[in-house]
Design a protein around this motif. Structure first.
Motif, mmCIF file in Angstrom:
data_model
loop_
_atom_site.group_PDB
_atom_site.id
_atom_site.type_symbol
_atom_site.label_atom_id
_atom_site.label_comp_id
_atom_site.label_asym_id
_atom_site.label_seq_id
_atom_site.Cartn_x
_atom_site.Cartn_y
_atom_site.Cartn_z
ATOM 1 N N ALA A 26 0.837 -1.200 0.000
ATOM 2 C CA ALA A 26 0.000 0.000 0.000
ATOM 3 C C ALA A 26 0.875 1.253 0.000
ATOM 4 C CB ALA A 26 -0.931 -0.005 1.212
ATOM 5 N N GLY A 27 1.977 1.231 0.710
ATOM 6 C CA GLY A 27 2.898 2.366 0.697
ATOM 7 C C GLY A 27 3.511 2.590 -0.668
ATOM 8 N N THR A 30 0.788 4.016 -2.861
ATOM 9 C CA THR A 30 0.532 5.403 -2.476
ATOM 10 C C THR A 30 1.595 6.327 -3.075
ATOM 11 O OG1 THR A 30 -0.479 4.692 -0.404
ATOM 12 C CG2 THR A 30 0.249 6.971 -0.525
ATOM 13 N N GLY A 31 2.835 5.899 -2.996
ATOM 14 C CA GLY A 31 3.904 6.691 -3.581
ATOM 15 C C GLY A 31 3.770 6.837 -5.084
ATOM 16 N N VAL A 33 0.980 6.728 -6.822
ATOM 17 C CA VAL A 33 -0.159 7.601 -7.116
ATOM 18 C C VAL A 33 0.193 9.058 -6.853
ATOM 19 C CG1 VAL A 33 -2.469 8.232 -6.320
ATOM 20 C CG2 VAL A 33 -1.933 5.853 -6.775
ATOM 21 N N LEU A 34 0.840 9.329 -5.743
ATOM 22 C CA LEU A 34 1.142 10.710 -5.387
ATOM 23 C C LEU A 34 2.217 11.332 -6.278
ATOM 24 C CD1 LEU A 34 1.066 10.539 -1.492
ATOM 25 C CD2 LEU A 34 -0.641 11.534 -3.010
ATOM 26 N N VAL A 49 6.165 13.121 0.261
ATOM 27 C CA VAL A 49 5.615 11.796 -0.054
ATOM 28 C C VAL A 49 6.418 10.702 0.639
ATOM 29 C CG1 VAL A 49 5.247 10.145 -1.927
ATOM 30 C CG2 VAL A 49 4.546 12.510 -2.204
ATOM 31 N N ILE A 53 4.797 8.117 3.390
ATOM 32 C CA ILE A 53 4.900 6.661 3.235
ATOM 33 C C ILE A 53 5.603 6.049 4.432
ATOM 34 C CG2 ILE A 53 5.991 4.845 1.863
ATOM 35 C CD1 ILE A 53 5.424 6.581 -0.600
ATOM 36 N N GLN A 57 2.988 3.833 6.499
ATOM 37 C CA GLN A 57 3.040 2.496 5.927
ATOM 38 C C GLN A 57 4.178 1.659 6.515
ATOM 39 O OE1 GLN A 57 0.509 1.826 3.976
ATOM 40 N NE2 GLN A 57 -0.158 3.926 3.828
#
Length: 83
Positions: A26-27, A30-31, A33-34, A49, A53, A57
């Motif tokens: 998930a981390g 997330t990275g 996407v961001l 970011v 994370i 995460q």
């Protein structure tokens, strides 16, 4: 009765392991996407970011690992790997 308890403990142990990997995945997502939307990211954006994370995460994943190895496996030694 004892067999079902061991099966439950092994399931919980597996859930701790899978939870740690899911948090790390998930981390990573997330990275992506961001940082993936705009190629004009500044150094400050990368720092923010990376910090997010790390805090949300990686620290919980490390916490799950430490809890599993220091507490859970010591409380239930039958979960340790047989070498």
């Amino acid at each position: 009765m004892e067999q079902s308890k061991i099966k439950l403990l092994k399931s919980i142990n597996a859930a701790f392991i899978i939870g740690g990997y899911v948090l790390l995945a998930a981390g990573l997502l997330t990275g992506l996407v961001l940082l993936g939307g705009n190629p004009d990211k500044t150094t400050e954006d990368w720092i923010v970011v990376s910090f997010v994370i790390f805090i949300f995460q990686i620290i919980p994943a490390i916490g799950l690992h430490i809890f599993r190895t220091k507490y859970w496996v010591k409380k239930y030694p039958e979960l340790q790997r047989k070498s």
